[in-house]
Design an enzyme around this catalytic site. Sequence first.
Site, mmCIF file in Angstrom:
data_model
loop_
_atom_site.group_PDB
_atom_site.id
_atom_site.type_symbol
_atom_site.label_atom_id
_atom_site.label_comp_id
_atom_site.label_asym_id
_atom_site.label_seq_id
_atom_site.Cartn_x
_atom_site.Cartn_y
_atom_site.Cartn_z
ATOM 1 N N MET B 1 0.908 -1.375 -0.497
ATOM 2 C CA MET B 1 -0.286 -0.194 -0.318
ATOM 3 C C MET B 1 0.864 1.120 -0.358
ATOM 4 S SD MET B 1 -3.231 0.507 2.411
ATOM 5 C CE MET B 1 -4.693 -1.178 1.524
ATOM 6 N N CYS B 2 0.799 1.931 1.239
ATOM 7 C CA CYS B 2 1.422 3.439 1.609
ATOM 8 C C CYS B 2 0.694 4.243 0.493
ATOM 9 C CB CYS B 2 2.497 3.320 -0.150
ATOM 10 S SG CYS B 2 4.522 2.510 0.583
ATOM 11 N N GLY B 3 1.019 5.507 1.443
ATOM 12 C CA GLY B 3 -0.466 6.395 1.657
ATOM 13 C C GLY B 3 0.798 7.820 0.632
ATOM 14 N N ARG B 32 -2.397 3.839 5.664
ATOM 15 C CA ARG B 32 -1.929 3.129 4.205
ATOM 16 C C ARG B 32 -0.628 2.314 3.777
ATOM 17 N NH1 ARG B 32 -5.307 4.073 -0.027
ATOM 18 N NH2 ARG B 32 -3.592 3.010 -1.435
#
Lengths: 227, 297
Positions: B1-3, B32
């Site tokens: 994911m990651c934001g 995230r």
Amino acid sequence: MQTFDLAEQGLRALNQTLHAQKDSTNQTAWDIVNAKGSHAIAVGLDAPIEVNVRGSTGYYCGGMNKQATVHIHGSAGPGVGENMMSGTIIIEGDASQYAGATGRGGLLVIKGNASSRCGISMKGIDIVVHGSIGHMSAFMAQSGNLVVLGDAGDALGDSLYEARLFVRGSVKSLGADCVKKEMRAEHLEILADLLERADADAKPEEFTRYGSARKLYNFHIDNASAY
Amino acid sequence: MCGIVGLFLKDQTLAPKLGKMLTDMLVTMSDRGPDSAGIAVYGPASAKGKITVQSETPDADFASLADDLGTIIDADVTLRRKDTHAVLELPADKIAAARQALAELNPALRVMSAGDAIEIYKEVGLPKDVAARFDLSAMAGTHGIGHTRMATESAVTTLGAHPFSTGADQCLVHNGSLSNHNSLRRKLVREGLSFETDNDTEVGAAYLTWKMQTGSSLGEALESSLDDLDGFFTFLVGTKDGFGVVRDPIACKPAVMAETDQYVAFGSEYRALVNLPGIEDARVWEPEPATVYFWSH
């Protein structure tokens, strides 16, 4: 009318409250305030109620919907109406990617534009987009109708099965096995009904129908170049 | 994911609140990416150059660093410490000499960023904790980008966190995963670039650095990344004057933008943008796939 403040009461309480509504409920109108892009709003409903969501929503709003009408007064995040079974979802703004993915029934109306993969793997849902749709829309779509008043992006209907695609504007490119098809009386009738139900200002005669060339259903050596 | 989040101010009266607004956006993206966080803030114009360094043992390493460095490069150097990071301010024309001197003075120090305006802070931990350690919400600036990490390709370490520096006053944050990063890393090593981690985004950052070293503009480097990088990516690149956005042609990693008379904002999700002033009336849209966008002052 019942008002539910999502910021105050939280998502779990909201969905539990809405799931508790049965066919015979007297609480048929719901207003959800402070949506603020939250995920999974009004997911898994199964009662003839109307839910108005004030503001934009995050992932999967109205997913798996049965019977209910979910009206989003804003834009919707990814996967709106994913796997919906029946009922209606109306989005006043835009929808992010994979709107109506795998939907089996009901009507999804997007009054703005839809992003990529709109109606991917749709299995009976009807989707009407007042604006345009992004790339890879109706990928592997199996049945149902996708109606687009604007334009379609790249690779429309790639590996399509029996869904009907109606586009009023231009199509940037067609995906593998998706072809332009003749518009017959029965299709004009389907379109007229969907446009009316979606409150869309367009005439059925303005659309072009696209469907499957049916060359990819089973492996056939003569079609090897198309896979 | 990651934001990913980014905020570019058109209305400079908001500049004192940049850190506060960006921190709120960053913390909202914790779901995230809960394992590390980082932020690049571009401060107000200054005649000085800045190098941001990070240390595992800041008490010992930072104690006499400004004086030691100043002696070697024969210039006034000031040090402003924030937790494990320190910003060294020095004459702008001494940056190259200072970087060389730092490597000799203390090879364990890591240079996070260098330039006239940029400061990069990143660490392992929940975004709200990382933000508090560096007091990010008190920072002023013209624009900034941030990242919350959920690691998929390499270890959870300070150096594996984003942003990655790609050159003077430039940096990169990434949501996605590159699938050809090992072969590309080998190619870039042959071209003379060096790497500190097994991270895929570090390869993306080094790729952009290499393209710009060999004559491309940042815009051209981002265009060619669409051909040379395989995998999923939404990139946000910070520049001295603003930021740029590019998504791979499949564009399955999310991206939402909002623009008003006061700012341009980027978020992986709309949730990150909901507390910005005037968001109800902002123009909100998704950047198109395989298209390079820039906003600059």
